[in-house]
Motif scaffolding. Sequence first.
Motif, PDB file in Angstrom:
ATOM      1  N   GLU A  63     -22.087  -7.423   2.494  1.00 22.34           N
ATOM      2  CA  GLU A  63     -20.632  -7.397   2.537  1.00 22.34           C
ATOM      3  C   GLU A  63     -20.162  -5.958   2.457  1.00 22.34           C
ATOM      4  OE1 GLU A  63     -18.775 -11.286   0.427  1.00 22.34           O
ATOM      5  OE2 GLU A  63     -18.370  -9.416  -0.585  1.00 22.34           O
ATOM      6  N   VAL A  64     -19.150  -5.629   3.235  1.00 22.21           N
ATOM      7  CA  VAL A  64     -18.507  -4.323   3.194  1.00 22.21           C
ATOM      8  C   VAL A  64     -17.033  -4.586   2.948  1.00 22.21           C
ATOM      9  CG1 VAL A  64     -17.971  -2.224   4.503  1.00 22.21           C
ATOM     10  CG2 VAL A  64     -20.187  -3.356   4.807  1.00 22.21           C
ATOM     11  N   ILE A  65     -16.478  -4.015   1.853  1.00 24.20           N
ATOM     12  CA  ILE A  65     -15.106  -4.344   1.454  1.00 24.20           C
ATOM     13  C   ILE A  65     -14.334  -3.079   1.076  1.00 24.20           C
ATOM     14  CG2 ILE A  65     -13.661  -5.633  -0.182  1.00 24.20           C
ATOM     15  CD1 ILE A  65     -16.059  -7.439  -0.702  1.00 24.20           C
ATOM     16  N   PHE A  66     -13.080  -3.007   1.535  1.00 23.49           N
ATOM     17  CA  PHE A  66     -12.130  -1.989   1.107  1.00 23.49           C
ATOM     18  C   PHE A  66     -11.068  -2.703   0.277  1.00 23.49           C
ATOM     19  CE2 PHE A  66      -8.101   0.261   1.630  1.00 23.49           C
ATOM     20  CZ  PHE A  66      -8.452   1.539   1.247  1.00 23.49           C
ATOM     21  N   SER A  67     -10.787  -2.200  -0.926  1.00 28.88           N
ATOM     22  CA  SER A  67      -9.797  -2.818  -1.818  1.00 28.88           C
ATOM     23  C   SER A  67      -8.714  -1.811  -2.166  1.00 28.88           C
ATOM     24  CB  SER A  67     -10.464  -3.276  -3.122  1.00 28.88           C
ATOM     25  OG  SER A  67     -11.472  -4.195  -2.863  1.00 28.88           O
ATOM     26  N   LYS A  88      -5.022  -0.893  -4.616  1.00 25.62           N
ATOM     27  CA  LYS A  88      -4.408  -1.117  -5.927  1.00 25.62           C
ATOM     28  C   LYS A  88      -3.536  -2.367  -5.917  1.00 25.62           C
ATOM     29  CE  LYS A  88      -2.755   3.082  -5.689  1.00 25.62           C
ATOM     30  NZ  LYS A  88      -2.009   4.311  -5.894  1.00 25.62           N
ATOM     31  N   GLY A  89      -2.953  -2.695  -4.768  1.00 27.24           N
ATOM     32  CA  GLY A  89      -2.044  -3.828  -4.638  1.00 27.24           C
ATOM     33  C   GLY A  89      -2.737  -5.128  -4.277  1.00 27.24           C
ATOM     34  N   ASP A  90      -4.024  -5.246  -4.552  1.00 27.83           N
ATOM     35  CA  ASP A  90      -4.805  -6.471  -4.351  1.00 27.83           C
ATOM     36  C   ASP A  90      -4.923  -6.906  -2.899  1.00 27.83           C
ATOM     37  OD1 ASP A  90      -5.365  -6.767  -7.095  1.00 27.83           O
ATOM     38  OD2 ASP A  90      -3.386  -7.646  -7.407  1.00 27.83           O
ATOM     39  N   PHE A  91      -5.061  -5.944  -1.994  1.00 30.87           N
ATOM     40  CA  PHE A  91      -5.379  -6.246  -0.599  1.00 30.87           C
ATOM     41  C   PHE A  91      -6.839  -5.878  -0.391  1.00 30.87           C
ATOM     42  CE2 PHE A  91      -5.823  -4.808   3.855  1.00 30.87           C
ATOM     43  CZ  PHE A  91      -5.537  -6.012   4.489  1.00 30.87           C
ATOM     44  N   ASN A  92      -7.589  -6.781   0.199  1.00 24.81           N
ATOM     45  CA  ASN A  92      -9.003  -6.545   0.510  1.00 24.81           C
ATOM     46  C   ASN A  92      -9.212  -6.743   1.998  1.00 24.81           C
ATOM     47  OD1 ASN A  92     -10.224  -6.261  -2.218  1.00 24.81           O
ATOM     48  ND2 ASN A  92      -9.379  -8.298  -2.466  1.00 24.81           N
ATOM     49  N   LEU A  93     -10.016  -5.884   2.581  1.00 24.62           N
ATOM     50  CA  LEU A  93     -10.367  -5.991   3.988  1.00 24.62           C
ATOM     51  C   LEU A  93     -11.850  -5.684   4.101  1.00 24.62           C
ATOM     52  CD1 LEU A  93      -9.492  -6.222   7.016  1.00 24.62           C
ATOM     53  CD2 LEU A  93      -9.325  -3.734   6.974  1.00 24.62           C
ATOM     54  N   GLY A  94     -12.540  -6.476   4.905  1.00 26.53           N
ATOM     55  CA  GLY A  94     -13.961  -6.203   5.076  1.00 26.53           C
ATOM     56  C   GLY A  94     -14.615  -7.132   6.072  1.00 26.53           C
ATOM     57  N   PHE A  95     -15.928  -7.124   6.004  1.00 25.16           N
ATOM     58  CA  PHE A  95     -16.700  -8.056   6.822  1.00 25.16           C
ATOM     59  C   PHE A  95     -17.968  -8.400   6.074  1.00 25.16           C
ATOM     60  CE2 PHE A  95     -18.425  -3.962   8.209  1.00 25.16           C
ATOM     61  CZ  PHE A  95     -19.788  -4.209   8.289  1.00 25.16           C
ATOM     62  N   SER A 135      -5.239 -11.238   0.294  1.00 23.87           N
ATOM     63  CA  SER A 135      -4.144 -10.656  -0.463  1.00 23.87           C
ATOM     64  C   SER A 135      -3.912 -11.510  -1.697  1.00 23.87           C
ATOM     65  CB  SER A 135      -2.868 -10.600   0.379  1.00 23.87           C
ATOM     66  OG  SER A 135      -1.794 -10.089  -0.388  1.00 23.87           O
ATOM     67  N   GLY A 136      -3.829 -10.856  -2.857  1.00 28.03           N
ATOM     68  CA  GLY A 136      -3.560 -11.564  -4.100  1.00 28.03           C
ATOM     69  C   GLY A 136      -4.809 -11.794  -4.918  1.00 28.03           C
ATOM     70  N   ILE A 137      -4.608 -12.363  -6.110  1.00 26.55           N
ATOM     71  CA  ILE A 137      -5.730 -12.657  -7.003  1.00 26.55           C
ATOM     72  C   ILE A 137      -5.808 -14.169  -7.206  1.00 26.55           C
ATOM     73  CG2 ILE A 137      -6.682 -12.311  -9.316  1.00 26.55           C
ATOM     74  CD1 ILE A 137      -5.236  -9.664  -9.428  1.00 26.55           C
ATOM     75  N   LEU A 157       0.859  -1.182   0.000  1.00 32.00           N
ATOM     76  CA  LEU A 157       0.000   0.000   0.000  1.00 32.00           C
ATOM     77  C   LEU A 157       0.890   1.225   0.000  1.00 32.00           C
ATOM     78  CD1 LEU A 157      -1.832  -2.240   1.499  1.00 32.00           C
ATOM     79  CD2 LEU A 157      -3.078  -0.276   2.328  1.00 32.00           C
ATOM     80  N   ASP A 158       0.682   2.100  -0.980  1.00 28.49           N
ATOM     81  CA  ASP A 158       1.397   3.368  -0.994  1.00 28.49           C
ATOM     82  C   ASP A 158       0.833   4.262   0.098  1.00 28.49           C
ATOM     83  OD1 ASP A 158       3.017   2.675  -3.170  1.00 28.49           O
ATOM     84  OD2 ASP A 158       1.570   3.414  -4.631  1.00 28.49           O
ATOM     85  N   MET A 159       1.551   5.335   0.423  1.00 28.41           N
ATOM     86  CA  MET A 159       1.149   6.230   1.508  1.00 28.41           C
ATOM     87  C   MET A 159      -0.268   6.780   1.329  1.00 28.41           C
ATOM     88  SD  MET A 159       3.245   6.388   3.968  1.00 28.41           S
ATOM     89  CE  MET A 159       2.601   7.805   4.836  1.00 28.41           C
ATOM     90  N   ASP A 160      -0.666   7.058   0.099  1.00 29.65           N
ATOM     91  CA  ASP A 160      -2.006   7.615  -0.107  1.00 29.65           C
ATOM     92  C   ASP A 160      -3.105   6.626   0.252  1.00 29.65           C
ATOM     93  OD1 ASP A 160      -1.282   6.040  -2.327  1.00 29.65           O
ATOM     94  OD2 ASP A 160      -2.556   7.167  -3.689  1.00 29.65           O
TER      95      ASP A 160
END
Length: 175
Positions: free
Chosen positions: A118-122, A124-131, A144-146, A87-90
């Motif tokens: 489902e609630v998901i944050f994605s 650019k580097g293919d990391f997803n976080l949610g519930f 993480s990953g595809i 994840l870049d700083m932005d």
Amino acid sequence: LTPTFVYAQQVPQREPATKLEQFLAKKGKLIVKDSHGAGVLHGQYGTKITVDALTIYEPGKESDKIRGLRIEVCEGGRIERSDISFLDMDEVESLSQAITYMITLLEKWQGINREYTEVIFSTKGDFNLGFYQKGTEVTAFSKSGIIGAASCYFVTNDLSKLKAIVDKGNSLLAQ
């Protein structure tokens, strides 16, 4: 005997999506990587998320440092696998804000019966976080990953622990 032609199937490679990935993909350059552990969140079934604050640069070009988070998601069990996202700083601050919003939603929806949400944050580097919430059952997850992605499932109360780890990583990058 009959000759047979066999063709290997190549896994498609995606283009580096983050500044960190683009910099790390450089060949023929000396690269310095400073890494500081921000923390580890242990999930269910032997899974975990490891977050490191990462600063990379070429010697002599210290003013062009690139900073961000390195997040590794590991699956345990019979078939162990892991994948790394950058994840870049932005995106670091956006991730922190997304976790805050998820925690707020969980408090708001507590005890409410939902068919499936489902609630998901994605990133650019293919990391997803949610519930996800099915009925009144709620489970948090990260991926993480595809192809052959690694996943981690954890209780939603641990989202606040993950936010603290992400915020620690952010403060380490600010130094």
